[in-house]
Design a protein around this motif. Structure first.
Motif, PDB file in Angstrom:
ATOM      1  N   ALA A 371       0.838  -1.210   0.000  1.00 18.12           N
ATOM      2  CA  ALA A 371       0.000   0.000   0.000  1.00 18.12           C
ATOM      3  C   ALA A 371       0.864   1.247   0.000  1.00 18.12           C
ATOM      4  O   ALA A 371       0.561   2.235  -0.702  1.00 18.12           O
ATOM      5  CB  ALA A 371      -0.921  -0.020   1.220  1.00 18.12           C
ATOM      6  N   GLU A 372       1.933   1.246   0.770  1.00 22.21           N
ATOM      7  CA  GLU A 372       2.823   2.412   0.800  1.00 22.21           C
ATOM      8  C   GLU A 372       3.523   2.593  -0.537  1.00 22.21           C
ATOM      9  O   GLU A 372       3.734   3.731  -0.996  1.00 22.21           O
ATOM     10  CB  GLU A 372       3.840   2.254   1.924  1.00 22.21           C
ATOM     11  N   LEU A 373       3.911   1.488  -1.170  1.00 21.73           N
ATOM     12  CA  LEU A 373       4.518   1.603  -2.498  1.00 21.73           C
ATOM     13  C   LEU A 373       3.506   2.145  -3.510  1.00 21.73           C
ATOM     14  O   LEU A 373       3.867   2.906  -4.426  1.00 21.73           O
ATOM     15  CB  LEU A 373       5.033   0.233  -2.948  1.00 21.73           C
ATOM     16  N   LYS A 377       3.768   5.498  -5.805  1.00 22.63           N
ATOM     17  CA  LYS A 377       3.539   5.547  -7.244  1.00 22.63           C
ATOM     18  C   LYS A 377       2.715   6.772  -7.632  1.00 22.63           C
ATOM     19  O   LYS A 377       2.931   7.382  -8.678  1.00 22.63           O
ATOM     20  CB  LYS A 377       2.822   4.256  -7.673  1.00 22.63           C
ATOM     21  N   ASP A 378       1.764   7.136  -6.753  1.00 24.48           N
ATOM     22  CA  ASP A 378       0.939   8.309  -7.036  1.00 24.48           C
ATOM     23  C   ASP A 378       1.654   9.617  -6.687  1.00 24.48           C
ATOM     24  O   ASP A 378       1.315  10.674  -7.228  1.00 24.48           O
ATOM     25  CB  ASP A 378      -0.367   8.224  -6.238  1.00 24.48           C
ATOM     26  N   ASN A 379       2.634   9.527  -5.782  1.00 25.74           N
ATOM     27  CA  ASN A 379       3.392  10.727  -5.373  1.00 25.74           C
ATOM     28  C   ASN A 379       4.891  10.448  -5.495  1.00 25.74           C
ATOM     29  O   ASN A 379       5.573  10.199  -4.484  1.00 25.74           O
ATOM     30  CB  ASN A 379       3.053  11.119  -3.930  1.00 25.74           C
ATOM     31  N   GLN A 384      12.287   9.894  -2.267  1.00 23.60           N
ATOM     32  CA  GLN A 384      13.573  10.158  -1.618  1.00 23.60           C
ATOM     33  C   GLN A 384      13.444  10.179  -0.098  1.00 23.60           C
ATOM     34  O   GLN A 384      14.319   9.699   0.624  1.00 23.60           O
ATOM     35  CB  GLN A 384      14.131  11.499  -2.122  1.00 23.60           C
ATOM     36  N   SER A 385      12.352  10.716   0.422  1.00 22.52           N
ATOM     37  CA  SER A 385      12.199  10.863   1.861  1.00 22.52           C
ATOM     38  C   SER A 385      11.736   9.571   2.549  1.00 22.52           C
ATOM     39  O   SER A 385      11.992   9.375   3.736  1.00 22.52           O
ATOM     40  CB  SER A 385      11.209  11.991   2.166  1.00 22.52           C
TER      41      SER A 385
END
Length: 553
Positions: A371-373, A377-379, A384-385
């Motif tokens: 879900a975080e990946l 993908k959308d942002n 980098q952070s």
């Protein structure tokens, strides 16, 4: 009529042991005793005395006219059975209760006072000697359940005690003029007493220990089988010993007829059934022999009686061992079935645990990572952070999957060796659980993979249990080689547990550990008590690896 009195006496003797267990006497109480309390306090001794009296009277009923020796003497066997069922501290009370019963029965039968007194000493000595040595070498609950227990009973209760006291009996007869022929009388009394011990004591003791639980736990088919066996034994005994054969030369061959019934009793109803069947056979045969129906027609009545006594004793002993061996095999089969069931349950529990680990922990964490990946993908600007955090989560999942893999199969045992592989696993396990595992090793010999895997699984189970239940943060583990065997010791100072309760519980960890060690001809000792810590000591012989390899091959 006397035959049925004998059966009643045997049943009365068996019942006093159950009453014995109900008696809990408060010797310091000053409150007046009620009728029930008096019965509980003095009932067992009175029941023993009455059974002894009845056994003595029946012994005289089975005594040929004009002879000083009985063909069957139940009194001594009743006294020995009472001693085996009673605590040693009250044996003296039984003797005091039996003394008047003995003297009354003897005097009623016309025995001189001095002869009766000598017989009381010899009868008491026989029961005391047999009971003392039997209780010294075996426990009551295993007396007729193991080969060692039966061997102890035969040697001490059937051979040594009657042999030492029968000639004392004969001396009392000869000195008081009640009979003649010291050595002949002593030999006759020995076989008479030995036969009574073999037929009465097992039935009474087993009946006293288990009570009527056999009847309650058996089904109707089993009960009808017991009835059929009893009726068959009586009919065959009457046929063999009660009727004179038309062909005198073939009469001894009829003695083989009861043997299949004795085998039936030994195999199906174990030692108690064998004793009762043999008791019935002995009583009927002796009764008819006393009244002229001679099994060996070319010998005297005394010779017939002695021959039958010797025959029954020699048949009874191997059948007793056969019965206890069959019983032990049956219990072993039940134990293996129980262990197999527990191990299958353990396998299913382990699969369920792995499934929960994968579904509830790793799968959910992978879903969160996905879900975080998806959010990245959308942002794309946040890559980098957040890359460091995602890398950390990925590493943790990978480590947990690796740990779960090592729980199922540790490859380190193959690549690093048993000692180094266990050391590495203990370090990783301690780090994951936040506890200190002090691992020490002193094994100069290379440990085989069979022994290593067994010790590793036992260590796994022990440490997992310690994490769940002990509440400690420090555990000592030692792997050593002593006297050509590998020893694993696991010690914690935690809450401890009741070992017997754990073995009987629903968990299968202890059963699995014991079964693994048994397959390698080793031993495991678990010492623990509530709030007293736990020590697990495993010993496996180094030769066990070759045994396991041959079994696998």
């Amino acid at each position: 009529m006397s035959l049925w009195l004998q059966f009643d006496g045997a049943m009365a003797t068996a019942s006093f042991s159950s009453l014995w267990k109900l008696s809990r006497v408060n010797e310091l109480s000053r409150i007046p005793l009620s009728g029930t309390q008096i019965l509980r306090r003095f009932g067992p001794a009175l029941l023993v005395a009455s059974s002894y009296y009845l056994g003595t009277r029946i012994g005289f009923a089975w005594t040929p006219s004009g002879q000083p020796n009985s063909t069957f003497w139940p009194a001594n066997a009743i006294l020995l059975a009472a001693f085996l069922l009673a605590p040693q501290r009250i044996w003296w009370a039984l003797l005091l209760a039996v003394l008047p019963a003995h003297m009354i029965a003897q005097l009623q039968s016309g025995v001189p006072v001095w002869t009766a007194s000598g017989w009381f000493i010899s009868n008491s000595a026989e029961g005391l000697i047999g009971a003392f040595f039997i209780t010294r070498f075996t426990r009551q609950e295993s007396l007729f359940d193991t080969v060692r227990g039966v061997l102890t009973f035969v040697l001490c209760g059937v051979l040594i005690a009657p042999l030492l006291t029968s000639f004392l009996d004969a001396a009392a007869v000869v000195v008081t003029g009640w009979g003649h022929g010291y050595w002949h009388l002593g030999a006759e009394r020995f076989w008479t007493n030995a036969l009574a011990q073999l037929t009465i004591v097992p039935a009474v003791v087993l009946g006293g220990v288990s009570g009527i639980s056999w009847i309650r736990n058996s089904n109707s088919a089993r009960r009808w089988e017991a009835v059929l066996l009893g009726v068959s034994t009586v009919l065959v005994s009457v046929f063999v010993f009660g009727f004179q054969s038309a062909f005198v030369a073939t009469t001894p061959a009829l003695l083989y007829f009861p043997l299949p019934l004795l085998l039936w009793a030994a195999v199906r109803f174990r030692l108690a059934g064998l004793s009762v069947s043999l008791l019935c056979l002995a009583l009927i045969s002796m009764w008819y022999t006393m009244h002229g129906r001679l099994a060996f027609p070319y010998a005297s009545m005394q010779q017939n009686i002695l021959s039958l006594q010797i025959l029954f004793c020699l048949v009874a002993v191997p059948l007793m061992f056969l019965s206890v061996v069959i019983d032990a095999a049956h219990r072993a089969q039940e134990s293996l079935q129980f262990v197999s069931t527990r191990l299958l349950n353990a396998q299913e529990q382990e699969r369920a645990r792995i499934g929960r680990e994968l579904h509830d922990d790793i799968n959910q964490r992978l879903a969160m990572l996905a879900a975080e990946l998806e959010q990245l993908k959308d942002n794309p600007s946040e890559v980098q952070s957040r890359v460091e955090e995602l890398l950390k989560q990925t590493t943790e999942v990978s480590n947990d999957v690796q740990a779960l893999s090592h729980e199922l199969h540790s490859s380190k045992l193959e690549y690093l060796g048993v000692a180094s592989g266990i050391r590495s696993w203990c370090k990783e396990f301690g780090e994951r659980q936040g506890m200190e595992i002090n691992f020490k090793v002193d094994v100069p010999t290379a440990i085989s993979s069979e022994i290593g895997m067994t010790l590793f699984r036992i260590l796994q189970e022990s440490l997992h249990n310690a994490v769940k239940h002990s509440g400690v943060k420090h555990i000592d583990v030692q792997l050593s080689e002593r006297s050509n065997e590998i020893q694993l010791t696991i010690v914690d100072a935690g809450k401890g547990f009741d070992v017997e309760a754990a073995r009987q519980g629903r968990g299968s960890g202890l059963t699995s550990m014991q079964e693994r060690v048994r397959l390698l001809s080793g031993s495991i000792e678990i010492q623990s008590k509530p709030m007293g810590g736990t020590t697990i000591h495993v010993r496996v012989p180094l030769e066990a690896a070759y045994v396991a390899q041959r079994a696998a091959g």
